[in-house]
Scaffold this motif. Structure first.
Motif, PDB file in Angstrom:
ATOM      1  N   UNK A 131     -41.418   9.861 -19.038  1.00 36.02           N
ATOM      2  CA  UNK A 131     -41.223   9.186 -20.304  1.00 36.02           C
ATOM      3  C   UNK A 131     -40.540   7.842 -20.097  1.00 36.02           C
TER       4      UNK A 131
ATOM      5  N   UNK B  35     -42.856   5.516 -18.753  1.00 37.00           N
ATOM      6  CA  UNK B  35     -43.916   5.158 -19.691  1.00 37.00           C
ATOM      7  C   UNK B  35     -43.426   4.196 -20.768  1.00 37.00           C
ATOM      8  N   UNK B  36     -42.189   4.442 -21.229  1.00 39.24           N
ATOM      9  CA  UNK B  36     -41.721   3.723 -22.406  1.00 39.24           C
ATOM     10  C   UNK B  36     -41.334   2.294 -22.058  1.00 39.24           C
TER      11      UNK B  36
ATOM     12  N   UNK C 220     -41.511   2.970 -29.066  1.00 37.63           N
ATOM     13  CA  UNK C 220     -41.932   2.916 -30.472  1.00 37.63           C
ATOM     14  C   UNK C 220     -40.759   3.250 -31.390  1.00 37.63           C
TER      15      UNK C 220
ATOM     16  N   UNK D   6     -39.003   5.360 -32.825  1.00 38.32           N
ATOM     17  CA  UNK D   6     -39.100   6.806 -32.621  1.00 38.32           C
ATOM     18  C   UNK D   6     -38.530   7.624 -33.788  1.00 38.32           C
TER      19      UNK D   6
ATOM     20  N   UNK E 199     -41.119   8.085 -36.533  1.00 44.14           N
ATOM     21  CA  UNK E 199     -42.192   8.962 -36.085  1.00 44.14           C
ATOM     22  C   UNK E 199     -41.745  10.410 -36.041  1.00 44.14           C
ATOM     23  N   UNK E 200     -40.513  10.613 -35.545  1.00 43.89           N
ATOM     24  CA  UNK E 200     -40.030  11.987 -35.417  1.00 43.89           C
ATOM     25  C   UNK E 200     -40.067  12.686 -36.760  1.00 43.89           C
TER      26      UNK E 200
ATOM     27  N   UNK F 226     -40.278  13.640 -28.771  1.00 42.47           N
ATOM     28  CA  UNK F 226     -40.436  12.231 -29.093  1.00 42.47           C
ATOM     29  C   UNK F 226     -41.888  11.874 -28.843  1.00 42.47           C
ATOM     30  N   UNK F 227     -42.338  10.856 -29.534  1.00 38.95           N
ATOM     31  CA  UNK F 227     -43.729  10.478 -29.377  1.00 38.95           C
ATOM     32  C   UNK F 227     -43.940   9.823 -28.035  1.00 38.95           C
ATOM     33  N   UNK F 228     -45.040  10.117 -27.450  1.00 42.70           N
ATOM     34  CA  UNK F 228     -45.409   9.463 -26.204  1.00 42.70           C
ATOM     35  C   UNK F 228     -46.094   8.147 -26.553  1.00 42.70           C
TER      36      UNK F 228
ATOM     37  N   UNK G 208     -46.731  14.515 -28.744  1.00 43.24           N
ATOM     38  CA  UNK G 208     -45.299  14.698 -28.487  1.00 43.24           C
ATOM     39  C   UNK G 208     -45.051  15.572 -27.269  1.00 43.24           C
TER      40      UNK G 208
END
Lengths: 309, 607
Positions: free
Chosen positions: A12, A15-16, A20, A22, A25-26, B413-415, B479
């Motif tokens: 993660x 990747x991040x 975003x 977050x 979105x959560x 958490x969103x990927x 997620x």
């Protein structure tokens, strides 16, 4: 588990690049999951890239007469008793390759030979019972029909992608018109494909008299055309001690070098011609010479290689 | 397009399948493969399908395929979106059978996978498939039992849209590509298991060194050096297809190339070809020399029209293309097997009996170090991975997913959904004896046309060109992610995921309602068409998230890192597998369970 989580977190982090938003979105994800659990699967507006929705929301597709809860319960369980395996990927097989079935014409005064070498197995991908057999026989003039064979029956396990480790027993025999001798040995072997595409079979034997012997076979296929294959092959025999009654001296005892040119009419049926050199070495050669025997022989040969499965 | 013009088109297409007189003379006592009908499964009362073994002439020789209503391929089954489909399947074989509706969203017990959805259909029994149709497009159906698919047990499935079809066309034709062998498929499987390279008669040899020089564009000494290199790795760079034209007859709608099935259209008409690759082991490179093709639909999903000259259709994929017949000439419909060991062929023409020049088969491609994920060996690839820059992409590491452990998701958490890593480095796990791990790095290849393509000035479709026409409803970021290595031991013919066959594995669990991601990492040197039942896979190809294509089958190239996002909206158990039939049979298969909650995670997230 910890390792997995750790890996996931590391991934993660990697990747991040641009995180975003977050928190927003959560919340949305949670909302949508709740929706799903109630069985009404909400379509989430969310950001622009969550689409227009070409289908109306109709809830999950369920078998007739089953509720969502029942299907989810069923999903947890292993397949019912009367279901077959979806893929029977662990079936047993039988395979036999007769690598040599040939007539060997002696180029000097010694008698000709008939020779065989075969190996076969029953079993699956990882565990197999192998039979490996090698033998030769010939008419020795007045002395009549003589021969010898070595037969290994071993259990083998695929220990790496290319290698089978094998353990079992060898039954070896020698016979003449008026004499039959045999000997049992425990066998350990490693068989497989070595880098460079060499087929290798290395065996270690401890006989019933506690003598230690070893065998190493290597062969290599050179494809001349799609069906014409030239195959050099070498077999080396070793002994850890002198075994006088069998005419064996310590060290390298015997060398066999073969050249075969086969034509694969089918992959599983190939006639061939070839040549063989077979020589006793070092102390074993000395012992043979003392007995007045030849220590090296040359053959031209012809035969057929075939597979049964 | 009106319904009437479809009927006309279909009728013309079927007429086009009439056999040539010379074959007819020989075949009087027997039927001929390719005489299939069209059935409407949405009509009141549904349809009946009879599964039966029957002697048929295939390529002029007597074969004994498994027929559906007397033909291979089986009938084209049409359904209507928004209506119920009803099919009674009657098993007249001496063994169990099944039908899986490939790409269709159905209740799990209607999915037709023996051992997962149901026990199968016993000899003499009838099974009734019934489900609401909630999608449209071009799909197909086939047996999911044993190796029956190899024997002709497949057909095309077309779902007509409820609303207007966004695709503009005048006539449509079905193209079902397949591979037929007169051999018993069980024997073929045994040969693959016991004699490596049995069907490959395009191996590198001493006699074809010259050809290798041409195929690789390298000097003779370099070729010999490479050859020894490959030998050192115990690999064969010509291992493109496990089963080849040495035993296969490649069929188009049940007809061989020399039988030349003809599709008719009037000059100026727009022709929609619905193409299904129903082969068990063969990828096809499809083109119509002289005619550009507009791809409008992939795996049943409408995509933004994209013009191309050639497309590679992986096993189990479907594509719809529209071409305009420009004049009253004939055009060859050419489907070349990926390993160039043969082809299927038809003709698009204004009338029967016409034929155009059939292209030569191209040279058999050879795999390169890039197909083994050896980045340093290939500037092209390094460039690709960097989007043109010559710097090296820094690989990330993905640990293999362990199905035995489902990690709890406490803080989801969103990927990310854009700019995903371009390369992944293989971890230390070699996946055991069931896996020859060749690819040390796997990298994104959605812009790569694939081995043997893209070097002859033709436009070739790549996944990166596919954009869904309309964004599907659920495009939440996932997620949770699962890393799945595609593994195999080609020497022993063992295939699986993460080094394990199905029989050694546990179910992969999806939480009902979740969005999850699967990163597929192809450790092998072969292409694998990976198919998920019951749910869509949103394929990451680098577009705006809402534009990425949606597929039921994704091709994963050698050493490819490929990512799909899935909405787990289908409760029940499903199959997930490589669609190369013999890879599947060898163990490259998983059961996916869409369950209430994952182990360790509370049912109620707030509890």
């Amino acid at each position: 588990m910890l390792k997995l989580e750790h890996a996931a977190v590391m991934t993660l982090v990697a990747l991040c690049v641009a995180a975003p938003s977050s928190t927003v979105w959560a919340q949305e994800v949670e909302k949508s999951e709740e929706g799903v659990e109630k069985g009404e699967e909400e379509v989430d507006g969310g950001e622009e890239d969550v689409g227009g929705g070409e289908e109306e929301d109709q809830g999950p597709l369920l078998p007739e007469g089953m509720t969502l809860d029942e299907v989810l319960d069923r999903a947890e369980k292993p397949a019912p008793e009367d279901f077959p395996d979806p893929v029977p990927d662990d079936q047993f097989r039988f395979f036999l390759l007769v690598d040599q079935l040939e007539y060997r014409y002696d180029l000097e005064d010694e008698p000709d030979q008939v020779g065989t070498e075969l190996q076969g197995y029953v079993g699956g991908d990882y565990n197999r019972l192998w039979l490996k057999s090698e033998g030769e026989a010939g008419w020795q003039g007045d002395a009549g029909f003589e021969g010898e064979s070595e037969n290994d029956l071993v259990y083998g396990r695929l220990i790496s992608p290319f290698w089978h480790a094998q353990i079992g027993a060898q039954y070896a025999n020698e016979w003449t018109e008026d004499k039959y001798e045999d000997i049992w040995a425990g066998a350990l072997a490693l068989q497989g494909l070595a880098p460079g595409m060499f087929e290798l079979d290395a065996s270690l034997y401890v006989t019933q008299n506690l003598n230690m012997l070893a065998d190493l076979e290597a062969e290599y296929d050179i494809r001349i055309t799609q069906r014409l294959v030239f195959q050099p092959r070498v077999e080396l025999s070793f002994a850890a001690q002198d075994i006088e009654e069998r005419g064996i001296g310590v060290g390298l005892t015997k060398v066999v070098g073969d050249l075969r040119l086969r034509y694969e009419v089918l992959r599983e049926f190939a006639p061939y011609v070839g040549a063989r050199y077979q020589g006793l070495t070092f102390e074993t050669a000395d012992l043979a010479e003392a007995e007045g025997e030849d220590t090296s022989r040359f053959f031209v040969l012809g035969g057929v290689r075939f597979a049964v499965y | 397009m009106s319904r009437r013009s479809f009927v006309k088109g279909a009728a013309a297409g079927l007429a086009g399948l009439a056999i040539s007189p010379s074959l007819q003379a020989k075949s009087k006592p027997k039927g001929v493969a390719g005489n299939f009908s069209v059935l409407d499964a949405s009509k009141p009362g549904g349809i009946d399908l009879y599964i039966e073994r029957k002697d048929l002439l295939i390529d002029g020789k007597v074969g004994r395929p498994i027929t559906i209503n007397g033909s291979i391929p089986g009938p084209v089954i049409r359904m209507k979106e928004g209506r119920e489909a009803l099919m009674r399947v009657h098993n007249r074989l001496g063994e169990s059978t099944s039908i899986h509706w490939h790409g269709m969203l159905v209740p799990f017990n209607m999915d037709g996978v023996p051992g997962i959805s149901f026990p199968g259909i016993d000899p003499g029994e009838t099974f009734t498939y019934k489900f609401d149709v909630r999608q449209n497009g071009t799909y197909w159906y086939h047996s999911h039992t044993g190796l029956q698919e190899q024997l002709g047990h497949y057909g095309q499935l077309i779902v007509e849209p409820e609303d207007d079809d966004p695709v503009d066309y005048d006539v449509e034709h079905t193209i079902v590509l397949s591979d037929w062998t007169f051999e018993d498929p069980t024997t073929a499987f045994k040969k693959l298991k016991t004699m490596e390279g049995y069907y490959n008669f395009q191996r590198p040899t001493i006699a074809n060194l010259d050809d290798q020089v041409k195929a690789t564009d390298k000097g003779l000494m370099e070729v010999i050096g490479k050859r020894l290199n490959w030998d050192w790795m115990r690999m064969d760079p010509t291992d493109i297809a496990d089963i080849t034209g040495s035993t296969y007859t490649y069929l188009l709608n049940g007809r061989s190339a020399r039988e030349n099935p003809t599709f008719t259209a009037e000059p100026g008409q727009k022709v929609r070809f619905r193409i299904t690759n129903a082969a068990t082991m063969s990828y096809f490179d499809f083109r119509i020399p002289g005619l550009p093709m507009t791809v409008v639909n992939a795996d049943g999903q409408n995509v933004e029209p994209v013009e191309t000259d050639e497309l590679r259709i992986a096993v189990a994929e479907t594509y719809d293309v529209v071409v305009t017949l420009p004049d009253d000439k004939a055009y060859t419909v050419f489907a070349e097997a990926m390993d160039r060991s043969g082809y299927a062929r038809g003709t698009l023409a204004p009338k029967e009996g016409m034929a155009a020049k059939v292209p030569e088969l191209r040279r058999r491609p050879m795999l390169t170090m890039a197909d083994m994920g050896m980045v340093h060996g290939s500037m092209k690839m390094a460039k690709k991975a960097m989007g043109g820059e010559m710097e090296m992409a820094k690989p990330v590491k993905y640990e293999a997913h362990d199905e035995a452990k489902v990690s709890p998701i406490k803080n989801r958490t969103e990927l990310p959904v854009k700019d995903l890593p371009t390369m992944v480095e293989h971890g230390p796990d070699e996946h055991g004896p069931g896996s020859i791990t060749m690819a040390k790095n796997a990298y994104r290849q959605f812009d790569e046309p694939g081995v043997g393509l893209g070097d002859d000035n033709r436009r070739v479709l790549s996944y990166g060109q596919l954009k869904v026409l309309e964004t599907p409803k659920d495009r939440r970021p996932p997620t949770r992610e699962i890393n799945l290595h595609l593994t195999g031991n080609m020497h022993q013919y063992i295939w699986g995921f993460n080094g394990k066959k199905w029989s050694e594995s546990q179910m992969i669990r999806f939480k009902y309602g979740e969005r999850l991601r699967i990163n597929m990492i192809n450790d092998t040197m072969m292409n694998h068409p990976i198919h998920l039942h019951g749910m869509w896979m949103d394929l990451y190809v680098g577009h705006e998230y809402g534009k990425n294509p949606r597929k039921h089958t994704v091709n994963v190239q050698p050493a490819e890192l490929l990512t799909v996002d899935i909405t787990a909206d289908a409760p029940g158990q499903w199959a997930f597998h490589c669609h190369l039939l013999y890879h599947m049979k060898a163990g490259m298969f998983r059961t996916v369970a869409v369950v209430r909650d994952l182990e360790g995670e509370p049912i109620d997230a707030e509890a």
